[in-house]
Design a protein around this motif. Structure first.
Motif, short mmCIF file in Angstrom:
data_model
loop_
_atom_site.label_atom_id
_atom_site.label_comp_id
_atom_site.label_asym_id
_atom_site.label_seq_id
_atom_site.Cartn_x
_atom_site.Cartn_y
_atom_site.Cartn_z
N LEU A 209 31.77 2.07 4.42
CA LEU A 209 30.98 2.75 3.66
C LEU A 209 30.25 1.67 2.39
O LEU A 209 29.28 1.62 2.22
CB LEU A 209 31.67 3.19 2.98
CG LEU A 209 32.69 4.94 3.12
CD1 LEU A 209 33.22 5.62 2.43
CD2 LEU A 209 31.17 5.46 3.49
N LEU A 210 30.87 0.71 2.67
CA LEU A 210 30.13 -0.60 1.60
C LEU A 210 29.61 -1.70 2.45
O LEU A 210 28.53 -2.06 2.04
CB LEU A 210 31.21 -1.42 0.56
CG LEU A 210 32.32 -0.47 0.37
CD1 LEU A 210 32.46 -1.66 -0.86
CD2 LEU A 210 31.45 0.71 -0.98
N ASP A 211 29.88 -2.20 3.61
CA ASP A 211 29.56 -2.87 4.27
C ASP A 211 27.63 -2.20 5.14
O ASP A 211 27.96 -1.57 6.44
CB ASP A 211 30.07 -3.19 5.51
CG ASP A 211 29.82 -4.88 6.45
OD1 ASP A 211 27.79 -5.09 5.59
OD2 ASP A 211 29.81 -5.56 6.96
N THR A 212 25.98 -2.20 4.10
CA THR A 212 25.43 -1.86 4.62
C THR A 212 24.55 -2.99 5.83
O THR A 212 24.35 -2.33 6.62
CB THR A 212 24.38 -1.88 3.44
OG1 THR A 212 24.03 -3.15 3.26
CG2 THR A 212 24.67 -0.72 2.66
N GLN A 213 25.45 -3.74 5.59
CA GLN A 213 24.51 -4.77 7.49
C GLN A 213 25.11 -4.65 8.01
O GLN A 213 24.17 -4.62 9.39
CB GLN A 213 25.12 -6.64 6.86
CG GLN A 213 24.20 -7.00 5.50
CD GLN A 213 24.31 -8.33 5.36
OE1 GLN A 213 25.34 -9.24 6.41
NE2 GLN A 213 23.73 -9.13 4.79
N ARG A 214 26.25 -4.51 8.36
CA ARG A 214 27.08 -3.59 9.46
C ARG A 214 27.50 -2.41 9.81
O ARG A 214 28.09 -1.81 11.28
CB ARG A 214 28.23 -4.11 9.67
CG ARG A 214 28.23 -6.03 10.30
CD ARG A 214 29.91 -6.33 10.43
NE ARG A 214 30.38 -5.74 9.43
CZ ARG A 214 32.46 -6.21 9.23
NH1 ARG A 214 33.12 -6.91 10.31
NH2 ARG A 214 32.64 -6.04 8.03
N ALA A 215 26.52 -1.11 9.18
CA ALA A 215 26.88 0.13 9.24
C ALA A 215 26.22 0.47 10.36
O ALA A 215 25.06 0.13 11.04
CB ALA A 215 25.88 1.04 8.12
N GLN A 216 26.97 1.56 11.33
CA GLN A 216 26.38 1.77 11.95
C GLN A 216 26.89 3.26 12.13
O GLN A 216 27.20 4.16 11.33
CB GLN A 216 27.17 1.48 13.98
CG GLN A 216 27.21 0.10 13.89
CD GLN A 216 25.87 -0.33 14.72
OE1 GLN A 216 25.39 -0.07 15.64
NE2 GLN A 216 25.64 -1.49 14.31
N PRO A 217 24.98 3.80 12.41
CA PRO A 217 25.71 5.54 12.26
C PRO A 217 26.88 6.20 13.53
O PRO A 217 26.92 5.49 14.43
CB PRO A 217 24.17 5.57 13.57
CG PRO A 217 23.94 4.82 13.72
CD PRO A 217 24.01 4.18 13.63
#
Length: 342
Positions: free
Chosen positions: A172-180
């Motif tokens: 939830l917090l890691d926007t750089q590694r966020a994957q759909p």
């Protein structure tokens, strides 16, 4: 606060199971209105707890000569051999000048090696020296030992739950590694486990209040229906599909045996898991089981507001056969019956 049941539910005797649920509602319904701390305060509170939990406020980390920032940079150098200072800045979101001072200290203490890049002589490739690797191994082993000791009192189930929560928090917090989220990320099981019944009741109550402004009467209606399903549950003729992602329930559907007919009930998807094909997948699983068990027909009750779900039913061959006005759930609406003849 007493729970007022809709007339279509209030008649007749409740099972012991259902009575317990209604007693639970009477005792807890007022708690639903207690305001939780804003999420910003919760994050800050956890940050304070966690720094104390791991002793991160000390000047040196885990009996090493390094500070928290220095040990973090040492970790990146150990795990990403051949990195550059610019890559460290990007990975750690650290001030470039501050990083430069720490790297100079590492060089002075013979923890760091620098060699020119083959592709660009202006760029320096960073790696740990033998001394730096020794300090890293010491910190890494001490860190593993520390965490193991701190969670040693937890049961295996609690450790699994903690790991799942931490995975989700990072996602939830890691926007750089966020994957759909994709359909492949979701596990669908067909066995009924402790907590499943309560999840269906609570999830329906909360979501339908938020999205459609249904009252507490709707939640008690679901409780009665789930109690009936549980008491009559025959895994050979009835079926549940429980959807989980990272250990959390995110969707549900059940097929309830009604003689030669099957009733589709409690089709639920958490909002963030819509649009990935999960609803279509559940509907296909329902239809497969329906045919496998030789049912002659299937039906369901819904309301006119749930048009997205209705489109799924229609695509599966269900037809609208009955409508009636209702205010059973605290608002004026139209109840609808869909039926499928096989």
């Amino acid at each position: 606060m007493r729970v007022n049941l809709p007339s279509r539910i209030a008649s007749g005797k409740y099972s012991c199971f259902c009575q317990l649920y209604f007693l639970f509602f009477e005792k807890t319904v007022q708690l639903r209105f207690i305001m939780a701390l804003p999420v910003t305060q919760q994050v800050r509170s956890f940050s304070r707890f966690y720094t104390n939990f791991l002793g991160l406020l000390n000047n040196q980390i885990l009996d090493s000569p390094l500070s928290l920032s220095e040990s973090r940079i040492l970790y990146e150098l150990a795990k990403n051999e051949g990195t550059t200072s610019n890559q460290l800045v990007a990975t750690l979101s650290i001030d470039k000048g501050y990083l430069s001072r720490i790297l100079k200290k590492f060089e002075k203490e013979k923890l760091l090696l620098k060699v020119p890049s083959v592709q660009d002589k202006r760029v320096r490739i960073l790696s740990l020296s033998a001394k730096g690797e020794k300090i890293f191994r010491h910190i890494n082993e001490k860190s593993e030992q520390q965490v193991a000791e701190r969670i040693g009192h937890l049961t295996e189930d609690a450790k699994h739950e903690l790991g799942t929560i931490l995975q989700k928090t990072e996602r939830l917090l890691d926007t750089q590694r966020a994957q759909p989220i994709t359909l492949e990320d979701i596990v669908i099981r067909t066995d009924l486990r402790p907590g499943d019944v309560g999840f269906v009741i609570m999830a329906h109550g909360e979501l339908y209040q938020k999205e459609y402004q249904y009252g507490i009467n709707f939640e008690t209606y679901v409780a009665k229906g789930m109690a009936e399903f549980y008491e009559r549950y025959d895994p050979d003729r009835s079926r549940v599909w429980v959807c989980e992602h990272l250990g959390r329930r995110v969707g549900f559907l059940l097929l309830m045996a009604r003689g030669n007919a099957a009733q589709l009930r409690y089709f639920f998807l958490s909002p963030e898991y819509r649009g990935v094909g999960l609803g279509k997948k559940l509907m296909q699983l329902y239809m497969d089981f329906l045919r496998e068990k030789g049912y002659l027909s299937s039906y369901l009750w819904t309301t006119h507001e749930l048009f997205t779900a209705a489109s799924l039913y229609k695509r599966a061959g269900f037809k609208l056969v009955e409508e009636m006005p209702s205010n059973a759930f605290g608002k004026v609406l139209t109840e609808q019956k869909y039926e499928l003849i096989l």
